[in-house]
Enzyme design. Structure first.
Site, PDB file in Angstrom:
ATOM      1  N   GLU A 261     -25.492  49.070 -58.896  1.00  0.00           N
ATOM      2  CA  GLU A 261     -24.293  48.248 -59.134  1.00  0.00           C
ATOM      3  C   GLU A 261     -23.115  49.122 -59.547  1.00  0.00           C
ATOM      4  O   GLU A 261     -23.277  49.947 -60.450  1.00  0.00           O
ATOM      5  CB  GLU A 261     -24.593  47.219 -60.230  1.00  0.00           C
ATOM      6  CG  GLU A 261     -25.607  46.194 -59.755  1.00  0.00           C
ATOM      7  CD  GLU A 261     -25.941  45.110 -60.788  1.00  0.00           C
ATOM      8  OE1 GLU A 261     -25.411  45.171 -61.914  1.00  0.00           O
ATOM      9  OE2 GLU A 261     -26.725  44.215 -60.454  1.00  0.00           O
ATOM     10  N   HIS A 280     -22.760  40.377 -60.432  1.00  0.00           N
ATOM     11  CA  HIS A 280     -23.516  40.289 -61.689  1.00  0.00           C
ATOM     12  C   HIS A 280     -22.754  39.455 -62.729  1.00  0.00           C
ATOM     13  O   HIS A 280     -22.466  39.918 -63.843  1.00  0.00           O
ATOM     14  CB  HIS A 280     -23.827  41.692 -62.238  1.00  0.00           C
ATOM     15  CG  HIS A 280     -25.018  41.690 -63.152  1.00  0.00           C
ATOM     16  ND1 HIS A 280     -25.879  42.745 -63.261  1.00  0.00           N
ATOM     17  CD2 HIS A 280     -25.500  40.740 -64.003  1.00  0.00           C
ATOM     18  CE1 HIS A 280     -26.819  42.459 -64.144  1.00  0.00           C
ATOM     19  NE2 HIS A 280     -26.618  41.238 -64.605  1.00  0.00           N
TER      20      HIS A 280
HETATM   21  P1  NAD Z   1     -37.591  35.403 -70.147  1.00  0.00           P
HETATM   22  O1  NAD Z   1     -38.224  36.605 -70.723  1.00  0.00           O
HETATM   23  O2  NAD Z   1     -37.300  34.221 -71.012  1.00  0.00           O
HETATM   24  O3  NAD Z   1     -38.481  34.870 -68.928  1.00  0.00           O
HETATM   25  C1  NAD Z   1     -39.073  35.709 -67.976  1.00  0.00           C
HETATM   26  C2  NAD Z   1     -40.275  34.967 -67.419  1.00  0.00           C
HETATM   27  O4  NAD Z   1     -40.841  35.739 -66.366  1.00  0.00           O
HETATM   28  C3  NAD Z   1     -41.387  34.758 -68.452  1.00  0.00           C
HETATM   29  O5  NAD Z   1     -41.776  33.404 -68.512  1.00  0.00           O
HETATM   30  C4  NAD Z   1     -42.526  35.640 -67.966  1.00  0.00           C
HETATM   31  O6  NAD Z   1     -43.796  35.102 -68.276  1.00  0.00           O
HETATM   32  C5  NAD Z   1     -42.262  35.661 -66.476  1.00  0.00           C
HETATM   33  N1  NAD Z   1     -42.852  36.801 -65.792  1.00  0.00           N
HETATM   34  C6  NAD Z   1     -42.995  38.068 -66.230  1.00  0.00           C
HETATM   35  N2  NAD Z   1     -43.582  38.829 -65.282  1.00  0.00           N
HETATM   36  C7  NAD Z   1     -43.803  38.011 -64.228  1.00  0.00           C
HETATM   37  C8  NAD Z   1     -44.370  38.210 -62.937  1.00  0.00           C
HETATM   38  N3  NAD Z   1     -44.832  39.407 -62.570  1.00  0.00           N
HETATM   39  N4  NAD Z   1     -44.426  37.162 -62.109  1.00  0.00           N
HETATM   40  C9  NAD Z   1     -43.957  35.938 -62.475  1.00  0.00           C
HETATM   41  N5  NAD Z   1     -43.421  35.677 -63.688  1.00  0.00           N
HETATM   42  C10 NAD Z   1     -43.347  36.715 -64.542  1.00  0.00           C
HETATM   43  O7  NAD Z   1     -36.274  35.925 -69.429  1.00  0.00           O
HETATM   44  P2  NAD Z   1     -34.975  35.098 -69.062  1.00  0.00           P
HETATM   45  O8  NAD Z   1     -34.053  35.100 -70.217  1.00  0.00           O
HETATM   46  O9  NAD Z   1     -35.361  33.817 -68.432  1.00  0.00           O
HETATM   47  O10 NAD Z   1     -34.342  36.073 -67.962  1.00  0.00           O
HETATM   48  C11 NAD Z   1     -34.896  36.125 -66.647  1.00  0.00           C
HETATM   49  C12 NAD Z   1     -34.193  37.222 -65.842  1.00  0.00           C
HETATM   50  O11 NAD Z   1     -32.807  36.924 -65.733  1.00  0.00           O
HETATM   51  C13 NAD Z   1     -34.267  38.594 -66.468  1.00  0.00           C
HETATM   52  O12 NAD Z   1     -34.506  39.544 -65.452  1.00  0.00           O
HETATM   53  C14 NAD Z   1     -32.884  38.823 -67.028  1.00  0.00           C
HETATM   54  O13 NAD Z   1     -32.535  40.193 -67.073  1.00  0.00           O
HETATM   55  C15 NAD Z   1     -32.065  38.102 -66.002  1.00  0.00           C
HETATM   56  N6  NAD Z   1     -30.727  37.755 -66.462  1.00  0.00           N
HETATM   57  C16 NAD Z   1     -29.706  37.910 -65.556  1.00  0.00           C
HETATM   58  C17 NAD Z   1     -28.425  37.585 -65.906  1.00  0.00           C
HETATM   59  C18 NAD Z   1     -27.303  37.764 -64.921  1.00  0.00           C
HETATM   60  O14 NAD Z   1     -26.191  38.023 -65.330  1.00  0.00           O
HETATM   61  N7  NAD Z   1     -27.550  37.609 -63.630  1.00  0.00           N
HETATM   62  C19 NAD Z   1     -28.144  37.103 -67.194  1.00  0.00           C
HETATM   63  C20 NAD Z   1     -29.213  36.909 -68.087  1.00  0.00           C
HETATM   64  C21 NAD Z   1     -30.493  37.237 -67.706  1.00  0.00           C
END
Ligand code: NAD
Length: 528
Positions: A261, A280
């Site tokens: 990015e 993003h």
């Molecule tokens: P979280 O930790 O609450 O949830 C992640 C989930 O993924 C958990 O329930 C976990 O059990 C599951 N998981 C882990 N490994 C896995 C696998 N191999 N297969 C299937 N499920 C699996 O996280 P969140 O707060 O929901 O965030 C999710 C994603 O969104 C993260 O990658 C975070 O970095 C991203 N995010 C992106 C932005 C953006 O600006 N686009 C903003 C915030 C978060």
């Protein structure tokens, strides 16, 4: 005298109001140079930041009155946590504060793709009127596959159900009961790829999720399916995605996040009309930015006035004598939790931490908490620590049991971590020699003596001659150097087990090659 709060990053007027209305004395001084901040920090009880202020050990040395730091947001990379903990300063964050915002972007991506909003906009602006070309699809009645139903994925499930979608999900770390509460059916990943009309990814970037959506997976998706990634760059193979879109196999794809990015201007996806992207901005809404600011203000006020700790990310101190005894075991137990997570069947529902021997005399809560940190780290994005890991495990419907017994036959102390799930269990045990040398001493039924560190290959095989030689040769041919070996076998000599510390991560092809060797039953790559 009321407590004094310094707001050193741009929070929001609402957040400042929350602090003031709580009777706190608030100074907003945004953009101070480190020297200027160091000069005044000694006068404050609390510091509220986003990501711009760097809370270094040097700054904390001057923060003689500081009791708490509040980070509006999730990542706490800008705060020296160790230094804060050593000084007894609680650090809080606001996990989940932007979940609605990110889930809404994922939904917008799906709607936008189904109705070709970006491509149709470009077409109209170019003077065309292509009504036929942009005939779309309804969301209603379609199957949405959500990969990862944590903070964000679970909000998306809720919204998608409201829009009359059928929702299936894959999350190996959620119990079926917890999933049922969300109104979603858990399925295996293969079923999700094959059945979903639209797929949205909400997992952290881990060793298991890197390149999760590759050419093979894309080929298994329904013809015309949509793919959305608002999670992390690196989860989707972008070149393979461009091919799947260009060939017409996928109906559309949207990325808010890229492996690199910003992406290079000649990125292969940019030439594809059915590809939509944003820079993003998943968490970037006024509401989310304000929500995390207000949340941190409320948390700071609750802590300063009532001593209520919410979303703390650092560890409260333990008495020194207890810490001295526990300290050598804490890193070991974290590795045991991590090893068990990587060996465990999907959907762990119960974790048991058992301490036997001399160590059973000290409080074991820090040990079980640390095992959970090691375990949960493989699945969750939220920064984990001894404070929040037990609460998060509980929220996810995971039962945590602590067992202690004064007797340990072979070692002064041994800690065993057992993870149970629908598909069976994984049990690992370890000890520490001479306060420093941590060893894994058991993996399931196999006794061994292995160093819990770095890249590891574990292999279960028939106890037959030549197996280990073949493994060594195959790894040598692939340029993977074996650093240490620990071998074991069952008493009846039916099965043998190898724990190989290797100098580099074996790629999927190497693992596949090992799996095809004669007598080899199970091969797994682990990182500790
Ligand atoms: P979280 O930790 O609450 O949830 C992640 C989930 O993924 C958990 O329930 C976990 O059990 C599951 N998981 C882990 N490994 C896995 C696998 N191999 N297969 C299937 N499920 C699996 O996280 P969140 O707060 O929901 O965030 C999710 C994603 O969104 C993260 O990658 C975070 O970095 C991203 N995010 C992106 C932005 C953006 O600006 N686009 C903003 C915030 C978060």
């Amino acid at each position: 005298m009321s407590a004094r709060v310094l707001v050193s990053d741009d929070l929001s007027p609402e957040a400042v109001k929350v602090l003031e209305e709580a009777g706190l004395e608030v100074d907003v001084k945004v953009g101070l140079k480190p020297d200027a901040l160091e000069a005044i920090i000694g006068g404050y009880d609390a510091l509220a930041v986003r990501s711009a202020t760097k809370v270094t050990a040097k700054l904390l040395e001057r923060a003689t009155r500081l009791k708490v730091i509040g980070r509006a947001g999730v990542g706490v990379d800008n705060v020296d946590l160790d230094a804060a903990t050593r000084r007894g300063v609680v650090v809080m964050n606001t996990p989940g504060g932007s979940s609605v915002t990110v889930a809404e972007l994922a939904l917008a991506m799906i709607l936008g793709l189904y109705r070709h909003v970006p491509a149709a906009t470009a077409s109209v602006k170019a003077g065309k009127w292509e009504k036929k070309k942009f005939q779309g699809h309804e969301l209603s009645g379609k199957t949405l596959g959500v990969v990862g139903i944590g903070n964000i994925g679970s909000v998306l499930v809720d919204r998608a159900v409201a829009m009359k979608m059928r929702v299936i999900a894959y999350d190996p770390f959620i119990s079926p009961e917890a999933a049922a509460k969300l109104g979603v059916t858990l399925v295996e990943l293969d079923q999700l790829w094959a059945e979903a009309d639209a797929i949205s990814l909400h997992v952290p970037l881990t060793e298991q999720t890197r390149n999760l959506v590759n050419a093979g997976v894309l080929a298994r998706m329904k013809r015309g399916a949509l793919l959305v990634n608002c999670a992390r760059g690196g989860i989707v193979d972008e070149r393979a995605l461009a091919d799947a879109l260009a060939s017409g196999h996928l109906g559309g794809a949207a990325l808010d996040v890229f492996e690199k990015e910003p992406p290079p201007p000649d990125h292969p996806l940019f030439a594809v009309e059915s590809f939509v992207c944003t820079p993003h901005i998943g968490a970037s809404t006024e509401e989310a930015q304000s929500a995390v600011a207000v949340a941190i203000a409320e948390q700071l006020a609750a802590y300063l006035q009532k001593g209520v700790v919410k979303n703390a990310v650092n560890v409260p101190g333990l008495p020194r004598e207890v810490m001295d005894q526990l300290a050598p075991y804490l890193p070991l137990v974290e590795k045991l939790g991590s090893l068990a997570a990587q060996l465990a069947p999907a959907g762990p529902t119960e974790v048991t931490v058992e301490v036997a021997g001399e160590l059973a005399a000290v409080p074991m809560r820090p040990l079980s908490a640390r095992a959970l940190v090691g375990l949960l780290r493989h699945f969750l994005e939220t920064p984990l620590n001894d404070v929040n890991a037990p609460a998060i495990a509980k929220d996810r419907g995971m039962a945590v049991r602590e067992v202690r017994s004064a007797e340990s036959h072979d070692y002064a102390s041994v800690v065993t971590v057992t993870v149970r799930g629908q598909g069976g269990e994984a049990q690992v045990a370890g000890t520490v020699y001479g306060k420093r040398e941590a060893r894994i001493v058991r993996v399931d039924g196999f006794r061994l003596e292995a160093v819990p560190e770095g890249h590891v290959i574990v292999c279960e095989n028939d106890d037959a001659p030549g197996v280990f030689g073949n493994l060594g040769t195959a790894l040598g041919d692939a340029g993977v150097n074996i650093a240490r070996i620990s071998l074991s076998r069952q008493e009846d000599r039916s099965r043998a087990f190898a724990f190989l510390n290797v100098d580099s991560a074996p790629g999927p092809e190497v693992l596949e090659r090992l799996r095809r060797l004669p007598h080899v039953r199970v091969v797994r790559a682990i990182h500790l």
